[in-house]
Design an enzyme around this catalytic site. Structure first.
Site, PDB file in Angstrom:
ATOM      1  N   SER A 184      14.345 -33.094   5.432  1.00 62.36           N
ATOM      2  CA  SER A 184      14.867 -32.330   4.296  1.00 62.36           C
ATOM      3  C   SER A 184      14.106 -31.039   4.005  1.00 62.36           C
ATOM      4  O   SER A 184      14.652 -30.108   3.444  1.00 62.36           O
ATOM      5  CB  SER A 184      14.873 -33.211   3.049  1.00 62.36           C
ATOM      6  OG  SER A 184      13.571 -33.719   2.823  1.00 62.36           O
ATOM      7  N   LYS A 186      17.502 -27.776  -0.626  1.00 62.13           N
ATOM      8  CA  LYS A 186      17.842 -27.462  -2.015  1.00 62.13           C
ATOM      9  C   LYS A 186      18.702 -26.207  -2.146  1.00 62.13           C
ATOM     10  O   LYS A 186      19.498 -26.083  -3.067  1.00 62.13           O
ATOM     11  CB  LYS A 186      16.567 -27.291  -2.839  1.00 62.13           C
ATOM     12  CG  LYS A 186      15.762 -28.571  -3.016  1.00 62.13           C
ATOM     13  CD  LYS A 186      16.442 -29.524  -3.984  1.00 62.13           C
ATOM     14  CE  LYS A 186      15.588 -30.754  -4.261  1.00 62.13           C
ATOM     15  NZ  LYS A 186      16.364 -31.822  -4.941  1.00 62.13           N
ATOM     16  N   GLU A 200      15.544 -27.063 -13.678  1.00 60.19           N
ATOM     17  CA  GLU A 200      14.298 -27.822 -13.784  1.00 60.19           C
ATOM     18  C   GLU A 200      13.706 -27.905 -12.384  1.00 60.19           C
ATOM     19  O   GLU A 200      14.429 -27.795 -11.393  1.00 60.19           O
ATOM     20  CB  GLU A 200      14.576 -29.235 -14.309  1.00 60.19           C
ATOM     21  CG  GLU A 200      14.977 -30.282 -13.241  1.00 60.19           C
ATOM     22  CD  GLU A 200      16.307 -30.001 -12.559  1.00 60.19           C
ATOM     23  OE1 GLU A 200      17.136 -29.282 -13.154  1.00 60.19           O
ATOM     24  OE2 GLU A 200      16.510 -30.461 -11.411  1.00 60.19           O
TER      25      GLU A 200
END
Lengths: 407, 256
Positions: free
Chosen positions: A388, A100, A122
């Site tokens: 990830s 991210k 968010e």
């Protein structure tokens, strides 16, 4: 040309057309109140992103702050078990623990170039919120993160991290009080603050240009994979790439530079929750229909009456009732294959990787790992699995499993 | 001439358009609410079709939508309730909602049914003008429905002109680029409305968002043809035991 949007009518696998469509999916279905901000972004993102100074800043932070390139690791014992060659792309080793951060850095830098003074985001599991709060701390920018009340309860450690980083965490109390509602609240904040605020969307969803912009920021994953594979195997191209898909940002990043290499099989793994047809699932390509959610046309889980269904997955990061329009196009065109893994299969896969390789994966990534059992591998196949994120945030869930097994 | 055109021809000042959510506060409240609004002097009824994720609405209207959905409201159910409403409601009625439920119902079927029962126009805030022009306008026009676009203080003059050109019925001026129901600094709103007035647009302009009482209504009506009230009315009927009396009192407080 990588630094411009194609003018092809339907877009390509990689890039949308000038209106933001990947095939039949995408666009910008937004109320007029968001028009100026979204239009400003759509007009300027490409120019800013590919500016020399921007690229220098962005890549310097990725290298020295995030710790990129993330290793491409040959998982020996996992490979032996599946009688093939499996490499793990170690996004879990990034600062803040997941992919991210690649997008959060890019978007915050871009927001600063646009003269914005305030950042909103968010978050579901909290990974994107933590990444955004981290970059805001680094740059000394005000940060507000919207998070569903239910997720705030489920993900206490990440809420504490965001607060320690100086972000304001605002509970989303409307609707079902999870990720989709946090997204609604963030969009409302943007409507109320049209001049000084940038909304950092965490996945390849939302109105154009977000899906394309986020995919470009995440594409560093596959950019590195190409030269790393060449180093490891002498060939830039793998046989298969596997990644989990919620909104789909790590998959978009891992697929990106291989989308036009049709010999590479792309495999996306969705969360089946308690089972695809159990009524508690997040397998959007199997359960969804074309629709509009959060500003773009894509596949969306919804009732016959067009109300959005609250999905379920043990992994908060995959708990989203849609997928990005790029993925909807990859699904519809058949370019990518979509599999799904259930909650218990993901848990099992997480323990398997931990035991075989000494790596505790995030529950999201564990869905990609769970798909290994469903895929037919040849011994000489070279597979890259995008790991990830790391599993620290999921220890509570893992501990529950261990306690049950100990009884 | 359709009902909206007729209305604006006979009255071009202090038009009051009241928003209510279909199926709120009770599933079967839709018609009684519409009846009360007509009796109490509303000029237009904007009937909201509830949606699970209404991006452009504030918390009060979203919450009324959630209640309506829990009550069992759907587009199909709404059309059933409205089947014979033209026998008793003469004022213009427009439907407001979001694209996704309309697409699932079937866009053409939606327009056809709405027109057949006597609905006059549509507001779909998340239908962008490009898709409107390329895919949907022809269908909307074929069934004789008006389509109303929104403009905000952030909308450029060029774009206001474009959206005015595409709109029929009236133009919906959002009084500040923000969510319905928030308090507004009306001085800034008046300046913005004056700016719109000076553009000499083709459509009448109704001001929405932030109108809640006599003062804000008058203030909005000074530079526009009237206003839209939503949040304040929803709050008024939310816990009302007598919709008819509450509606009468509410509209009196705004109009008189």
């Amino acid at each position: 040309m990588i630094n411009s949007i194609t003018s092809f009518n339907k877009g390509t696998y990689k890039q949308p057309n000038i209106f933001g469509y990947f095939g039949n999916f995408g666009g910008a279905y937004i109320p007029e109140m968001l028009h100026r901000n979204v239009e400003e972004l759509a007009t300027r993102y490409i120019d800013i992103m590919y500016e020399e100074f921007f690229q220098k800043d962005y890549h310097a932070l990725l290298k020295d702050y995030v710790g990129r390139p993330s290793p491409l690791y040959f998982a020996t014992r996992l490979s032996e078990k599946y009688k093939t060659k499996i490499y793990l792309k170690r996004e879990d080793l990034n600062h803040t623990g997941a992919h991210k951060i690649n997008n959060a850095i890019g978007q915050v830098l871009l927001a600063l170039r646009l003269g914005k003074k305030r950042i909103i985001a968010e978050t579901g599991a909290g990974q994107h919120g933590v990444a955004t709060a981290t970059v805001c701390a680094l740059k000394g920018v005000e940060c507000v993160v919207y998070m569903g009340v239910k997720d705030i309860e489920r993900q206490a450690p990440n809420v504490a991290r965001m607060k320690m980083l100086g972000a304001k965490v605002v509970p989303a109390t409307s609707g079902s009080q999870t990720l989709k509602d946090a997204t609604n609240e963030a969009i409302r904040d943007w409507i109320n603050n049209p001049n000084d605020t940038h909304y950092v969307i965490g996945s390849v969803v939302g109105p154009h240009p977000y899906p394309d912009m986020v995919a470009r920021f995440q594409s560093v994953i596959s950019e590195e994979m190409r030269w790393q594979l060449k180093e490891h195997t002498g060939n830039e191209l793998p046989s298969k790439i596997i990644a989990c898909v919620g909104g789909g940002s790590n998959a978009a990043g891992a697929f990106y530079h291989f989308l036009d290499d049709l010999s590479v099989e792309l495999i996306a793994v969705e969360a089946a929750g308690l089972g695809v047809h159990s009524g508690h699932s997040a397998a959007t390509t199997q359960l969804g229909k074309p629709g509009i959610l959060h500003g773009s046309k894509s596949l969306v889980m919804q009732t016959d009456d067009g109300q959005i269904i609250e999905p379920h997955s043990i992994s908060a990061g995959l708990d989203y009732p849609g997928i990005g329009p790029m993925h909807a196009h990859l699904f519809e065109s058949g370019r990518a294959k979509f599999l799904s893994a259930k909650d218990d299969e993901a848990l099992q896969a997480a323990f398997e990787l931990t035991k075989l390789e000494g790596i505790i994966p995030a529950l999201e990534s564990a869905h990609a790992l769970a798909a290994l059992k469903q895929i037919h591998f040849k011994p000489n196949d070279i597979t890259v699995l995008c790991l990830s994120g790391r599993g620290d945030k999921d220890l509570n869930t893992y501990m529950k499993v261990m306690n049950v097994n100990a009884e | 001439m359709n009902r909206l055109e007729t209305l604006f021809k006979t009255k071009d000042q202090e038009i009051i358009n009241v928003y209510c959510t279909a199926g709120f506060p009770e599933l079967e409240s839709t018609l009684p609410v519409m009846r009360s609004l007509q009796q109490s002097g509303a000029d237009i009824i904007e009937l909201g079709m509830p949606y699970s994720d209404p991006l452009a609405d504030g918390p009060v209207i979203q919450s009324s939508g959630s209640t309506a959905l829990r009550n069992g409201m759907t587009i199909a159910k709404l059309f059933e309730q409205l089947r014979d409403f033209r026998k008793e409601i003469a004022i213009p009625v427009i439907l407001m909602g979001y694209m996704n439920p309309v697409l699932q119902f079937g866009f053409e079927k939606f327009c056809k049914t709405a027109a057949a029962i006597g609905v006059d126009g549509l507001i779909l805030p998340d239908l962008p003008e490009r898709e409107f022009e390329t895919e949907y306008r022809a269908i909307i026009q074929k069934h004789g429905l008006d389509f109303i676009f929104l403009v905000t203080p952030e909308t450029s003059e060029e774009r206001v002109r474009k959206l005015d050109k595409l709109s029929t019925g009236f133009l919906y001026a959002v009084s500040s680029s923000s969510i319905t129901g928030k308090d507004k600094d009306f001085k800034a709103v008046e300046k913005y409305l004056q700016r719109l007035q000076n553009l000499k647009l083709k459509n009448p302009v109704l001001v929405g968002f932030g109108i809640k009482d006599r003062q804000t209504f008058q203030s909005a009506s000074k530079y526009a043809n009237g206003a839209i009230i939503g949040t304040a009315y929803i709050q008024a009927i939310e816990s009302s035991k007598n919709i008819e009396a509450t509606t009468k009192l509410f509209l009196e407080s705004v109009l008189k």
